[in-house]
Design an enzyme around this catalytic site. Structure first.
Site, PDB file in Angstrom:
ATOM      1  N   THR A  89       0.826  -1.218   0.000  1.00 25.68           N
ATOM      2  CA  THR A  89       0.000   0.000   0.000  1.00 25.68           C
ATOM      3  C   THR A  89       0.855   1.261   0.000  1.00 25.68           C
ATOM      4  O   THR A  89       0.553   2.224  -0.710  1.00 25.68           O
ATOM      5  CB  THR A  89      -0.938   0.006   1.216  1.00 25.68           C
ATOM      6  OG1 THR A  89      -0.168  -0.200   2.411  1.00 25.68           O
ATOM      7  CG2 THR A  89      -1.968  -1.102   1.115  1.00 25.68           C
ATOM      8  N   THR A  90       1.923   1.253   0.790  1.00 29.01           N
ATOM      9  CA  THR A  90       2.809   2.420   0.827  1.00 29.01           C
ATOM     10  C   THR A  90       3.504   2.595  -0.514  1.00 29.01           C
ATOM     11  O   THR A  90       3.641   3.714  -1.021  1.00 29.01           O
ATOM     12  CB  THR A  90       3.846   2.270   1.953  1.00 29.01           C
ATOM     13  OG1 THR A  90       3.168   2.068   3.191  1.00 29.01           O
ATOM     14  CG2 THR A  90       4.716   3.503   2.055  1.00 29.01           C
ATOM     15  N   ASP A 380      -1.002  -8.974   6.659  1.00 32.48           N
ATOM     16  CA  ASP A 380      -0.297  -8.677   5.408  1.00 32.48           C
ATOM     17  C   ASP A 380       0.535  -9.876   4.964  1.00 32.48           C
ATOM     18  O   ASP A 380       0.573 -10.220   3.774  1.00 32.48           O
ATOM     19  CB  ASP A 380       0.604  -7.455   5.581  1.00 32.48           C
ATOM     20  CG  ASP A 380      -0.181  -6.149   5.651  1.00 32.48           C
ATOM     21  OD1 ASP A 380      -1.394  -6.182   5.387  1.00 32.48           O
ATOM     22  OD2 ASP A 380       0.420  -5.114   5.985  1.00 32.48           O
TER      23      ASP A 380
END
Length: 513
Positions: A89-90, A380
């Protein structure tokens, strides 16, 4: 002539583009320092005083109160990345922000927004080619899966040593539910405060946060016959309004005896059916609990639908709507059902189920904040291991894939005609922000690191920024066991490109009252 209401606000042309790009870049910068194994955490404090400490990009952007519509689009990029592949996501947010920054420079040089979009789309296609080229064998080994899980968790509040042990647990959980492909829904996480993260373990079964209906019930049952009941075990209420006129003591005692008989009947029916443990989604009357305890039956009430579904899946039980319809074929089985106390909480462990399709990662942490971040890291890791198995292999991590992508785009940029070539080259420059950021967060000089990384990549074929002690070094990520799922890289390129090109094309913002 007035077309819009007087309270409406309108921003046009370059002002609109500049405003949207600035908002997108601001969101990107907010998560940029969290990238990589040495990324920093963010503390997010709500109006009510709730505190979240994390370096998970999706969580940060979800918790931030973002109002600007263009900034919300970057938040949606992270959300999409999380939903599709569970990690990266980052990476997606930072790449989208840098694409916007590069686009801003092109707009200042009078390159049309449509030309930028076309160039970015061509570069994204080249990026997907490069990812395919560096993807390792599609059949991912168990050792590579451990490396993928460890790479995902390192730097997310788990500690490097703990990440190794947790990676073993993650891979064991996925392998347990793997049958060709992975049914991710059969792996759940239960987080509990009160021990170090090293105490995290895999439970082959289900954990339920409930306590027995009656304190006199057994705390452990071996080789248990299990029933899952979707009903209330209490006095049934009439569907019509009725009044009963009791004129003497005998009538009152008869009514009480009938009530008592109904409640005792629940316990007798379960006992006769051979039930040793009952999970009830409705309420269980206190007297029914006493009768069940007398017969040595362990029972739990108010089980929510998801838990009931997991218990049925793990034990092979069939959910029934009444104790009267319970048959032998409806019962499930488990090797052991036990109630364990952790602090002030009772947890029910249903292990060794006959169906044994579900497993639970029992995550431990010393504080509420630690266990929350550990749960996010484990989620994750489970998602990326699943993606590595189901969505096409793994690629070198540590920025190596990004260097391969930017090199491939630059090599092919000359074949792109017209001003689109400028956008393609700008896309390659934008991709370089990821290894640069990794280097900066690791304590290296980002410019020097990028130069050395390109040189090493040119001579050795693959190179990344390896975290080593309190700083980093240039090395081969494959040899160091730093791997990422190829699906994470593909999704980051796709979602970041879509968001950036959509924002760049906006030249008019109308805000109605």
């Amino acid at each position: 002539m007035f077309i819009l209401s007087e309270d409406s606000q309108r921003t046009e042309g370059k002002d609109a583009q500049s405003s949207n790009i600035s908002a997108g870049k601001a969101v990107s910068e907010a998560v940029r320092t969290t990238l990589g194994p040495r990324g920093m955490d963010k503390m997010l404090v709500s109006d009510g005083g709730d505190v979240v400490i994390t370096n998970d990009g999706a969580t940060i952007l979800d918790e931030m109160d973002i109002e600007h519509p263009a900034a919300q689009m970057l938040s949606e990029v992270a959300e999409t990345q999380e939903d599709e592949v569970g990690d990266g996501t980052t990476t997606a947010a930072v790449l989208a922000g840098e694409l916007l920054s590069q686009a801003e420079d092109l707009l200042d040089d009078d390159v049309h927004a449509t030309t930028i979009v076309e160039g970015y789309n061509e570069a994204a296609r080249l990026a997907q080619e490069a990812i395919e080229d560096v993807t390792l064998d599609a059949d991912v080994s168990e050792d590579q899966l451990r490396q993928v899980a460890e790479s995902s968790m390192t730097g997310k509040g788990t500690g490097d040593v703990a990440a190794e042990d947790l990676a073993e647990t993650v891979v064991a959980a996925i392998e347990h539910v793997r049958d060709g492909s992975v049914d991710r829904d059969n792996v759940t996480i239960h987080a509990q405060v009160g021990a170090a993260s090293s105490a995290t373990e895999l439970v082959e079964g289900v954990i339920v946060d409930e306590e027995p209906v009656n304190a006199e019930m057994p705390r452990s049952v071996s080789d248990a016959a299990i029933a899952v009941i979707d009903a209330d075990l209490e006095i049934r209420e009439s569907n019509i309004d009725a009044e009963y006129n009791v004129t003497n003591v005998d009538q009152l005692e008869a009514a009480m005896d009938a009530e008592e008989s109904e409640l005792r009947g629940y316990a007798e029916a379960l006992d006769e059916a051979g039930v040793e443990v009952a999970f009830v989604t409705g309420d269980v009357e206190d007297r029914v609990g006493s009768y069940l305890a007398e017969r040595g039956i362990l029972a739990f009430e108010d089980i929510d639908d998801d838990e009931a579904k997991s218990i049925a899946s793990a034990t092979g039980a069939t959910r029934v709507g009444s104790v009267d319809t319970l048959e032998d074929g409806d019962l499930g089985a488990a090797g052991n059902v036990s109630v364990e106390t952790y602090g002030d909480d009772d947890l029910v462990f249903v292990e060794g189920g006959a169906a044994a399709e579900s497993v639970t990662v029992f995550a431990r942490g010393g504080t509420e904040h630690v266990v929350d971040e550990l749960e996010r890291a484990l989620r994750d890791a489970l998602d990326v291991v699943t993606a590595a198995i189901d969505a096409g292999g793994v690629v070198p991590g540590a920025g190596a894939t990004e260097i391969a992508v930017s090199n491939h785009i630059r090599e092919n940029a000359a074949s792109v005609e017209g001003r689109k070539q400028l956008a393609v080259e700008a896309y390659a420059d934008a991709v370089d922000v990821l290894p640069r950021t990794l280097a900066a967060n690791t304590g290296m000089d980002p410019i020097d690191a990028l130069v050395d990384l390109r040189a090493e990549h040119e001579s050795e074929g693959i190179a990344g920024i390896i975290s080593e002690g309190q700083t980093g070094t240039i090395g081969n990520p494959t040899e160091r066991g730093v791997l990422d799922p190829a699906a994470v890289k593909r999704e980051a390129v796709e979602s970041a490109t879509e968001a950036a090109t959509m924002i760049v094309r906006i030249d008019d913002v109308i805000s109605a009252s």
